[in-house]
Design an enzyme around this catalytic site. Structure first.
Site, mmCIF file in Angstrom:
data_model
loop_
_atom_site.group_PDB
_atom_site.id
_atom_site.type_symbol
_atom_site.label_atom_id
_atom_site.label_comp_id
_atom_site.label_asym_id
_atom_site.label_seq_id
_atom_site.Cartn_x
_atom_site.Cartn_y
_atom_site.Cartn_z
ATOM 1 N N ARG A 131 38.733 97.743 54.676
ATOM 2 C CA ARG A 131 40.173 97.913 54.414
ATOM 3 C C ARG A 131 40.370 97.558 52.958
ATOM 4 O O ARG A 131 40.114 96.414 52.558
ATOM 5 C CB ARG A 131 40.986 96.999 55.334
ATOM 6 N N HIS B 149 44.937 106.091 56.647
ATOM 7 C CA HIS B 149 44.629 105.149 57.730
ATOM 8 C C HIS B 149 44.106 105.956 58.925
ATOM 9 O O HIS B 149 44.777 106.114 59.940
ATOM 10 C CB HIS B 149 45.890 104.365 58.110
ATOM 11 N N GLN C 297 44.089 104.573 62.552
ATOM 12 C CA GLN C 297 45.421 104.577 63.167
ATOM 13 C C GLN C 297 45.758 105.963 63.697
ATOM 14 O O GLN C 297 46.264 106.109 64.815
ATOM 15 C CB GLN C 297 46.468 104.129 62.142
ATOM 16 N N ASP D 22 57.259 103.695 60.217
ATOM 17 C CA ASP D 22 56.406 102.597 59.733
ATOM 18 C C ASP D 22 57.253 101.785 58.755
ATOM 19 O O ASP D 22 58.371 102.200 58.392
ATOM 20 C CB ASP D 22 55.144 103.178 59.063
ATOM 21 N N CYS E 6 53.003 102.202 64.104
ATOM 22 C CA CYS E 6 51.619 101.707 63.998
ATOM 23 C C CYS E 6 51.559 100.184 64.118
ATOM 24 O O CYS E 6 50.517 99.639 64.486
ATOM 25 C CB CYS E 6 51.007 102.161 62.683
ATOM 26 N N ARG F 254 44.151 101.635 69.879
ATOM 27 C CA ARG F 254 43.367 101.344 68.677
ATOM 28 C C ARG F 254 41.934 100.936 69.053
ATOM 29 O O ARG F 254 40.982 101.290 68.375
ATOM 30 C CB ARG F 254 44.040 100.247 67.841
HETATM 31 N N1 CP Z 1 48.264 99.176 62.600
HETATM 32 C C1 CP Z 1 47.412 98.350 61.947
HETATM 33 O O1 CP Z 1 46.498 98.777 61.247
HETATM 34 O O2 CP Z 1 47.647 97.017 62.159
HETATM 35 P P1 CP Z 1 46.937 95.835 61.374
HETATM 36 O O3 CP Z 1 47.377 95.917 59.928
HETATM 37 O O4 CP Z 1 47.429 94.582 62.052
HETATM 38 O O5 CP Z 1 45.453 95.991 61.478
HETATM 39 N N1 NVA Z 2 51.720 101.422 55.841
HETATM 40 C C1 NVA Z 2 51.293 100.116 56.270
HETATM 41 C C2 NVA Z 2 50.451 100.222 57.483
HETATM 42 C C3 NVA Z 2 49.998 98.910 58.063
HETATM 43 C C4 NVA Z 2 49.124 99.095 59.266
HETATM 44 C C5 NVA Z 2 50.549 99.417 55.141
HETATM 45 O O1 NVA Z 2 49.755 100.068 54.455
HETATM 46 O O2 NVA Z 2 50.762 98.229 54.937
#
Ligand code: CP
Ligand code: NVA
Length: 292
Positions: free
Chosen positions: A96, A123, A126, A209, A248, A276
């Site tokens: 990540r 993502h 997701q 989101d 999400c 997930r």
């Molecule tokens: N939706 C998602 O990726 O959640 P987290 O940021 O908690 O991993």
């Molecule tokens: N758009 C959000 C998604 C988190 C799962 C972010 O990037 O923080």
């Protein structure tokens, strides 16, 4: 060629269908038996870390979660050297990252498959859960009408790429400056509008989101001002009819969505969160050569 998943756009429709099918299999064997999966996080996570760790265990492997300060991706060591190091011990390298380019550099440096656990632009994990959830709720993705309300962000991009590949129709309602470029929207076959009510009319799924994603805190005030008319509430859901609500997560309750919608009878956010784990399992089974 290694089976990286950096973006949904990298997968053809057959691979996407194969991953969704693997995700619903009761028995996948232990393709990761005795092997490691590196889970490297430059940003916080609840769902991704836990679903990836448990999916790894279910496939017989051992997850090693690595936090930002432990490894110094791109600071203590180059992205390439981090990838080469992790490839000595692991069969999947998942990360990540703040900058999608780091993932591309890691994937280019090693033959071990690299998996995007969220970047500034995408993502894909997701989106796999979102597509599976929509398929379960509606019976099919082909012809499904989905409305995205708010910031056209990393989650929206991956969903849009999946919808384009599997024949679902996505409409995006965003204020000026928070949508996709015309070229990207046209390439994905997305209809964009500034009007949330127009986007949700006739939709079977309403998705939103956060207005301020991780790493965007310095823009928070401007984002909240620009997106304030894009909250998903009961009135907007009523415009859609009997649509399902997806998010999400994490949600900022009271900001992009009300408690009444999040906790209401048409909210499928907890099924989506559970998926997930199932889609993480399907994705890693595919990366290890499943359904080839
Ligand atoms: N939706 C998602 O990726 O959640 P987290 O940021 O908690 O991993
Ligand atoms: N758009 C959000 C998604 C988190 C799962 C972010 O990037 O923080």
């Amino acid at each position: 060629m290694s089976r990286d998943i950096l973006a949904i756009a990298d997968l053809d429709a057959g691979a996407l269908e194969a991953i969704l099918d693997l995700s619903t299999r009761a028995e996948l064997g232990r393709p990761l038996a005795g092997q490691g999966v590196a889970l490297l996080f430059q940003k916080p996570s609840a769902r991704t870390r836990n679903s990836m760790e448990m999916a790894t265990v279910q496939l017989g492997g051992h997850p090693v979660t690595i936090h930002k300060d432990e490894i110094g991706l791109g600071t203590r060591e180059t992205a390439e050297d981090v990838a080469r190091t992790l490839a000595c011990y692991h069969s999947v390298i998942a990360a990540r990252v703040a900058d999608h380019g780091l993932l591309e550099r890691m994937a280019a440096a090693v033959a071990t498959p690299v998996l995007n656990m969220l970047s500034d632009s995408d993502h894909p994990l997701q989106a796999l859960a979102d597509l599976l959830t929509i398929r379960q709720l509606l019976g099919s993705l082909a012809g499904a009408r989905i409305a995205w309300v708010g910031d056209a962000n990393n989650v929206c991009r991956s969903l849009a790429q999946g919808c384009a590949k599997l024949g679902a129709e996505l409409r995006v309602a965003s204020p000026e400056g928070y949508g996709f470029s015309t070229a990207e929207a046209d390439g994905l076959g997305i209809r964009q509008t500034a009007d949330p009510a127009e986007a949700v009319t006739g939709a079977s799924i309403v998705y939103t989101d956060v207005w301020v994603s991780m790493g965007q805190d310095c823009e928070a005030e401007a984002r909240r001002a620009a997106l304030s008319a894009y909250r998903v509430d009961d009135a907007l859901m009523a415009r859609a009819g009997d649509a399902w609500f997806l998010h999400c997560l994490p949600a900022r309750r009271g900001e992009e969505v009300t408690d009444a919608v999040m906790d209401g009878p048409r909210s499928a956010v907890w099924r989506q969160a559970e998926n997930r784990m199932h889609t993480a399992r399907g994705a890693m089974a595919w990366m290890m050569g499943g359904e080839s």
